[in-house]
Design a protein around this motif. Sequence first.
Motif, short mmCIF file in Angstrom:
data_model
loop_
_atom_site.label_atom_id
_atom_site.label_comp_id
_atom_site.label_asym_id
_atom_site.label_seq_id
_atom_site.Cartn_x
_atom_site.Cartn_y
_atom_site.Cartn_z
N ALA A 159 28.47 -28.29 23.58
CA ALA A 159 28.95 -27.28 22.63
C ALA A 159 28.23 -25.95 22.79
N ASP A 182 21.00 -33.86 16.84
CA ASP A 182 22.05 -33.41 17.75
C ASP A 182 21.88 -31.93 18.10
N SER A 222 21.11 -30.01 21.70
CA SER A 222 21.83 -28.81 22.12
C SER A 222 20.86 -27.71 22.55
N THR A 225 33.42 -33.86 36.35
CA THR A 225 32.71 -35.00 35.77
C THR A 225 32.15 -35.91 36.86
N HIS A 260 29.14 -23.60 28.56
CA HIS A 260 30.56 -23.32 28.71
C HIS A 260 30.78 -22.27 29.79
N THR A 295 24.53 -37.58 27.31
CA THR A 295 25.35 -38.42 26.42
C THR A 295 25.80 -37.71 25.15
N ALA A 296 25.57 -36.42 25.05
CA ALA A 296 26.01 -35.67 23.87
C ALA A 296 27.05 -34.64 24.29
N PRO A 297 28.05 -34.37 23.44
CA PRO A 297 29.10 -33.40 23.79
C PRO A 297 28.50 -32.02 24.07
#
Length: 233
Positions: free
Chosen positions: A108, A52, A56, A138, A113, A104-106
């Motif tokens: 962070a 994960d 990122s 989205t 951001h 498909t990954a949040p």
Amino acid sequence: MPRPRTPLLDRRRIGAAALRLADDQGVLTIPALARELGVAPSALYHHVSGRDEIISLMREELALETSPDAWDAAQPWGQALEEWARSYRKAFAAHPGAVPLLATAPLAEPLLHAMYEKVARLLLTAGFGESQVMPLITAMESFILGSALDLVAPPVMVRDVTRETAPHLTAVLAHTPADHRRAELAFDVGLRALITGFRALLPPVTGAHGPTPLTPLTQVTQVTQGLTGGAPS
């Protein structure tokens, strides 16, 4: 034996190598990434906690490849949103094999951001309500990701159609480019349609003679907000 001046591994190198691997193979595994970097898999865990975090790093690398000045938020919001969409699609199009992993990954990463903060501020300043902004972002990003994949799809996606069984489809296919222009035309038309639709969702502006009458699309939006518990804009 003297130590190398440049460390064998760092987070930027891991992210860049993971992007290359995903582009080439469409998948990402720790053993394959270690082979790509010429190290043992255990060496990666000195820099990342697992898969994960590698994804990122891939997104951070992608964000670094995208110029922060690719679009100007000071211009009219529709034009600024179009420029953001085009710059973002260009970045994803350079790494189509990584799109399924990245999508498909949040999110962070502070770099991303900051990008979304810029888009959110743009839409809020344009007059969209707080409950509208993330659905709009989205929807736009889903379209951008699909369009990036379409750039590497075959030029002709619908084939072996006969006039006898599908006369209307045959007619429109005769007016569809059979090369890379197909994907470009689809992106241009879709982007224009999205921004036009977004404009119709802007809340009414109250003027000297009272509120502007609601369009049917705005009425639907307010009903939907009521059903989902969102505050009317």
